[in-house]
Motif scaffolding. Structure first.
Motif, PDB file in Angstrom:
ATOM      1  N   GLU A   1       0.452  -1.175  -0.031  1.00  0.00           N
ATOM      2  CA  GLU A   1      -0.007  -0.122  -0.172  1.00  0.00           C
ATOM      3  C   GLU A   1       0.881   1.491  -0.345  1.00  0.00           C
ATOM      4  OE1 GLU A   1      -2.718  -0.114   2.927  1.00  0.00           O
ATOM      5  OE2 GLU A   1      -3.926  -1.753   2.321  1.00  0.00           O
ATOM      6  N   ASP A   2       2.519   0.923   0.232  1.00  0.00           N
ATOM      7  CA  ASP A   2       2.505   1.791   0.321  1.00  0.00           C
ATOM      8  C   ASP A   2       3.414   2.935  -0.827  1.00  0.00           C
ATOM      9  OD1 ASP A   2       3.034   2.902   3.104  1.00  0.00           O
ATOM     10  OD2 ASP A   2       3.927   0.955   3.682  1.00  0.00           O
ATOM     11  N   PHE A   3       3.545   2.030  -1.738  1.00  0.00           N
ATOM     12  CA  PHE A   3       4.058   1.997  -3.287  1.00  0.00           C
ATOM     13  C   PHE A   3       2.704   2.855  -3.603  1.00  0.00           C
ATOM     14  CE2 PHE A   3       6.448  -0.986  -2.163  1.00  0.00           C
ATOM     15  CZ  PHE A   3       8.398  -0.985  -3.217  1.00  0.00           C
ATOM     16  N   GLU A   4       1.722   2.852  -3.608  1.00  0.00           N
ATOM     17  CA  GLU A   4       0.227   3.494  -3.771  1.00  0.00           C
ATOM     18  C   GLU A   4       0.906   4.855  -3.219  1.00  0.00           C
ATOM     19  OE1 GLU A   4      -3.849   2.129  -2.690  1.00  0.00           O
ATOM     20  OE2 GLU A   4      -3.018   0.027  -3.230  1.00  0.00           O
ATOM     21  N   HIS A   5       1.209   5.175  -2.279  1.00  0.00           N
ATOM     22  CA  HIS A   5       1.223   7.249  -1.922  1.00  0.00           C
ATOM     23  C   HIS A   5       2.709   7.643  -2.072  1.00  0.00           C
ATOM     24  CE1 HIS A   5      -2.576   5.689   0.081  1.00  0.00           C
ATOM     25  NE2 HIS A   5      -2.145   5.146   0.871  1.00  0.00           N
ATOM     26  N   ALA A   6       3.429   6.721  -2.577  1.00  0.00           N
ATOM     27  CA  ALA A   6       4.599   7.496  -2.551  1.00  0.00           C
ATOM     28  C   ALA A   6       5.056   8.514  -3.661  1.00  0.00           C
ATOM     29  CB  ALA A   6       5.604   6.358  -2.673  1.00  0.00           C
ATOM     30  N   ASP A   7       5.725   9.183  -3.581  1.00  0.00           N
ATOM     31  CA  ASP A   7       5.959  10.585  -4.580  1.00  0.00           C
ATOM     32  C   ASP A   7       7.465   9.916  -4.856  1.00  0.00           C
ATOM     33  OD1 ASP A   7       3.487  12.306  -3.162  1.00  0.00           O
ATOM     34  OD2 ASP A   7       4.891  12.919  -1.786  1.00  0.00           O
ATOM     35  N   ALA A   8       7.786   9.621  -4.433  1.00  0.00           N
ATOM     36  CA  ALA A   8       9.046   9.100  -5.231  1.00  0.00           C
ATOM     37  C   ALA A   8       9.955   7.493  -4.865  1.00  0.00           C
ATOM     38  CB  ALA A   8      10.968   9.773  -5.131  1.00  0.00           C
ATOM     39  N   ILE A   9       9.848   7.435  -5.853  1.00  0.00           N
ATOM     40  CA  ILE A   9      10.621   5.095  -5.425  1.00  0.00           C
ATOM     41  C   ILE A   9      12.493   5.360  -5.785  1.00  0.00           C
ATOM     42  CG2 ILE A   9      10.543   3.397  -5.313  1.00  0.00           C
ATOM     43  CD1 ILE A   9       7.993   3.834  -6.700  1.00  0.00           C
ATOM     44  N   PHE A  10      12.978   4.948  -4.890  1.00  0.00           N
ATOM     45  CA  PHE A  10      13.953   4.875  -5.342  1.00  0.00           C
ATOM     46  C   PHE A  10      14.776   3.892  -5.712  1.00  0.00           C
ATOM     47  CE2 PHE A  10      13.859   9.094  -4.204  1.00  0.00           C
ATOM     48  CZ  PHE A  10      14.585   9.726  -4.365  1.00  0.00           C
ATOM     49  N   ILE A  11      15.354   3.182  -6.642  1.00  0.00           N
ATOM     50  CA  ILE A  11      16.248   2.027  -6.389  1.00  0.00           C
ATOM     51  C   ILE A  11      16.814   1.496  -6.821  1.00  0.00           C
ATOM     52  CG2 ILE A  11      15.806  -0.379  -7.804  1.00  0.00           C
ATOM     53  CD1 ILE A  11      13.325   1.102  -9.238  1.00  0.00           C
ATOM     54  N   PHE A  12      17.725   0.863  -6.008  1.00  0.00           N
ATOM     55  CA  PHE A  12      19.664   0.685  -5.540  1.00  0.00           C
ATOM     56  C   PHE A  12      20.017  -0.614  -5.631  1.00  0.00           C
ATOM     57  CE2 PHE A  12      19.566   4.551  -3.686  1.00  0.00           C
ATOM     58  CZ  PHE A  12      20.226   5.539  -4.070  1.00  0.00           C
TER      59      PHE A  12
END
Length: 776
Positions: A205-216
């Motif tokens: 559910e947090d992925f529905e509200h994130a303004d930015a997602i960083f992938i390392f």
């Protein structure tokens, strides 16, 4: 073998290419109709949990909840092919050892327990009771229980893992090397002292509200394809997706959702990354530190950047971190990251402008010498703006095997907390050992040195998954007994001790019938959700046992009357095992009732509640100096007359960990082969070589031992100069046993200093198979 070619892939990740690949996988295993029906039960409330990765399920009632690689895993398990006694009568162990890993896997499901016969060099059938008696005899003859080692794969269920750790601790050792030691051990080692938990804090559910997602350091298109659905939806609603990866990976660029009728009909796709930064291998540490330095500079210039209220109420150590960041040199950060100062500042601005941010990472972060420090910098970054413990924000280590996180929750850990041992003693009436056991690398060294004499593996492919292959094989061969619980034949069964057993078990897709009826097992996904899994297919053979049954019967045979635990009674109905689990772990209260709810339940995560179970009672900032004396630095300082590269090992798209499903890596344009090395075109020219030339890889290390992997084809690729990528397990011989992450012990397979030399066809063949084909 399929045609060998290098052909640039122009399409998106997923889409028709994925569906065609699934169809070929089902046909290859001779289960086109059965396999399709089986797949429709994957990740459903009344079905089984995918035996592939640990990414959570969005909707347990959707039409289909599986991805391409999950489908390959299911097809491989549900195959119509059988590897019975006839196969072992036809081939000696020496002859099997000459075959490729792909060939071994392709023989099909094992059907009978087998015992090694040294006189004929063949495996022969053995009855289950005789097999358990053989293991018990070896274990009970050891003068010290610590001479036995019990490895665990992350595909073992919670029930099997719990019984396993319970048996082994009552037997008398904490020697629990497991696959976590080779992948996300640094995640737990970094986060536990920092925020009090060794797991990520976010949910789907947090992925529905994130303004930015960083992938390392992660390639979800190959390793966690279902994650692409979340990223696709996030991109469509306007979230920024920032990827840091040395290689251009198609799954981080574009995705065609097989469940989107419009995209499939129009051949459309959705972009994934809004920003893509190709740092050098291992450059994440410097990039993260640079991002934080930019934030602090903006703060020092008078802007409101940091979350001062959160920092004051919830954290400790901010002043030391700020002083360290202010003193850091931009010149050094640029040199070590491989990115420009402008690129680092651009990434930091995306983070600054996001009200809520998630940071994801994979083994591109964890398999480095300074991986624990890098993970602590990730958490530092999140803490600076209060991005832990609120919707749409938090750390998200993306784990591999479907229950690798659950196994650790159940106590599969060579460094058990005292509270767990206290509970075991209180409930079960025995005194568990208190001294720490061996992790994977320590286990290899111990067996090599004659200190570990019995090796038991609950799943996995230890001989292929581990570093320093020649040392690992030497270690296994020094054992008095090696035992492997498995569904299929793999390399580890052929690198055996003086005595050896192969014990075939049920797969996740199969009906587990016990005394009181068919049983379900539980697993924990990457985000702490626990749900039940029930197989639907008849077992591949009437001679198979479930993993819980194997563990319980072994415990009964080994411990006998000295154990107060009713091992055989526990497996008559797995509800009883879950009742034992809830007695030990408070978060599993009312286990049977809660797991019966479709979708299961989420375990408590104290950090997500902003409850910090750390030594300070707060979330802790950690300052770390930029590493300038790594093995790669030292190797380059030797002044060799050739380029010293940073090699990062990776896996192909037709692969899951050490399991090889096919010989293609579709998204990278490699078909029909695996012995390739990805390299920048200008580096090929600097070496005086050409595209397609054959080279050997040699490790540059300080111990004087030669480590070499032979005959790899140069493939020009979009990768930073001075960096290489190649598949494992073919490159595992290049990883020294002592090359481990500081304070975590994880092999540093993503940053090995190597040189390339022309392959000479007349050179001696390596003394081990090439994995891909037969021998050299």
């Amino acid at each position: 073998m399929d045609e060998q070619k290098i052909e640039f892939y122009k399409g998106p990740a997923g889409g028709w290419g994925a569906l065609k690949s699934v169809g070929r996988a089902l046909q290859r295993q001779d289960i086109a109709i059965k396999g399709a029906k089986t797949l429709l039960s994957a990740n459903q409330p009344d079905g089984f949990d995918c035996p592939g990765c640990a990414w959570p399920d969005r909707n347990h009632a959707s039409t289909f909840e599986f991805c391409e690689n999950g489908a390959k895993a299911v097809a491989a398990e549900a195959t119509a092919r059988r590897a019975g006694p006839e196969l072992f009568a036809r081939y000696s162990v020496a002859e099997l050892a000459e075959q490729s890993d792909f060939w071994l896997e392709d023989q099909g499901r094992l059907t009978h327990p087998m015992v090694y016969d040294a006189a004929t060099d063949h495996y022969l059938p053995i009855e289950w009771d005789a097999a358990f008696a053989l293991i018990a005899r070896h274990l009970n003859a050891l003068p010290d229980p610590n001479q036995a080692v019990f490895y665990t794969s992350g595909r073992a269920s919670n029930e099997a893992a719990f019984l396993y750790q319970l048996f082994v601790r009552e037997y008398g050792t904490n020697n629990f090397p497991d696959c976590s030691n080779m992948c996300h051990e640094p995640s737990g080692s970094g986060m536990r002292p920092q925020i009090g938990v060794g797991k990520g804090t976010v949910s789907l559910e947090d992925f529905e509200h994130a303004d930015a997602i960083f992938i390392f350091g992660q390639n979800p298109g190959t390793n966690h394809p279902r994650m692409l659905g979340e990223l696709r939806e996030a991109h469509k609603r306007g979230a920024k997706i920032v990827s840091f990866n040395p290689l251009r990976e198609r799954g981080l660029e574009r995705f065609q959702d097989p469940q989107s009728k419009m995209e499939m009909a129009t051949m459309g796709s959705t972009p994934i990354s809004t920003h893509y930064f190709q740092l050098q291998v291992g450059g994440d540490f410097a990039a993260l530190k640079g991002m934080m330095k930019h934030l602090v500079e903006r703060e020092d210039a008078g802007e409101q950047v940091l979350d001062h209220a959160f920092i004051a109420e919830h954290t400790s150590g901010i002043e030391a971190l700020l002083a360290d960041l202010r003193a850091e040199s931009w010149e050094a950060l640029v040199a070590e990251s491989g990115l420009s100062e402008q690129q680092i500042r651009q990434a930091a601005e995306v983070y600054r402008q996001a009200e809520r941010a998630i940071v994801c990472w994979g083994m591109g972060i964890t398999q480095h010498q300074h991986s624990v420090a890098t993970i602590q910098l990730i958490v530092d970054l999140l803490l600076l703006r209060g991005n832990i413990g609120r919707p749409g924000a938090g750390p998200c280590p993306v784990r591999g095997h479907s229950n690798v996180q659950g196994d650790r929750t159940m106590g599969i850990w060579e460094k058990p907390p005292a509270a767990l041992l206290d509970q075991l003693e209180k409930i079960f009436g025995f005194k568990p050992p208190r001294e720490h056991g061996w992790d994977v690398v320590q286990t290899i060294a111990a067996m090599r040195d004659g200190k570990g004499k019995v090796f038991f593996a609950l799943g996995g492919n230890f001989a292929s998954a581990t570093p320093d292959t020649f040392e690992t094989w030497k270690a296994l061969r020094r054992c008095e007994l090696t035992v492997h619980v498995t569904t299929k034949l793999n390399r580890s069964h052929l690198i055996h001790g003086r005595e050896a057993l192969i014990l075939p078990c049920l797969g996740r897709t199969e009906i587990d019938m016990q005394a009181e009826g068919p049983q379900g097992v539980t697993v924990e996904d990457s985000m702490g959700m626990v749900h039940i899994s029930k197989g639907i297919n008849p077992p591949a053979s009437e001679h198979l046992l479930s993993e819980p049954a194997i563990v319980a019967r072994l415990a009964h045979a080994t411990l006998g009357v000295r154990s107060r635990i009713d091992w055989l009674g526990a497996i008559e109905n797995y509800d009883r095992v879950r009742e034992l689990i809830e007695k030990v772990f408070v978060d599993f209260h009312d286990f049977n009732r809660r797991v019966a709810v479709p979708g299961g339940f989420r375990l408590r995560n104290t950090a997500s509640e902003r409850v910090w179970t750390t030594d300070t009672g707060r979330a802790n900032f950690y300052a770390h100096r930029l590493p300038t004396d790594t093995p790669v630095h030292r190797a380059r300082a030797k002044g060799l007359d050739t380029i010293v590269f940073k090699l990062g090992t990776t896996r192909s798209h037709d692969q899951y960990n050490t399991t090889i499903y096919g010989m293609d890596d579709r998204y990278r344009g490699v078909f029909g082969q695996r012995r390739v090395v990805f390299i920048h075109p200008d580096d090929i020219r600097s070496l005086g070589m050409r595209d397609g030339d054959w080279v050997d890889l040699q490790t540059v290390w300080d111990d004087g031992q030669e480590r070499r992997a032979e005959r790899f084809k140069l493939v020009p690729y979009d990768i930073p100069r001075g960096c290489l990528a190649a598949y494992y397990p073919e490159t595992n011989p290049l990883v020294p046993l002592e090359a481990v992450a500081l304070t975590a012990g994880t092999p540093t397979s993503k940053s090995i200093p190597v040189i390339l030399v022309p392959h000479l066809a007349a050179a001696p063949a390596p003394s081990m198979p090439l994995f891909e084909g037969a021998t050299a």
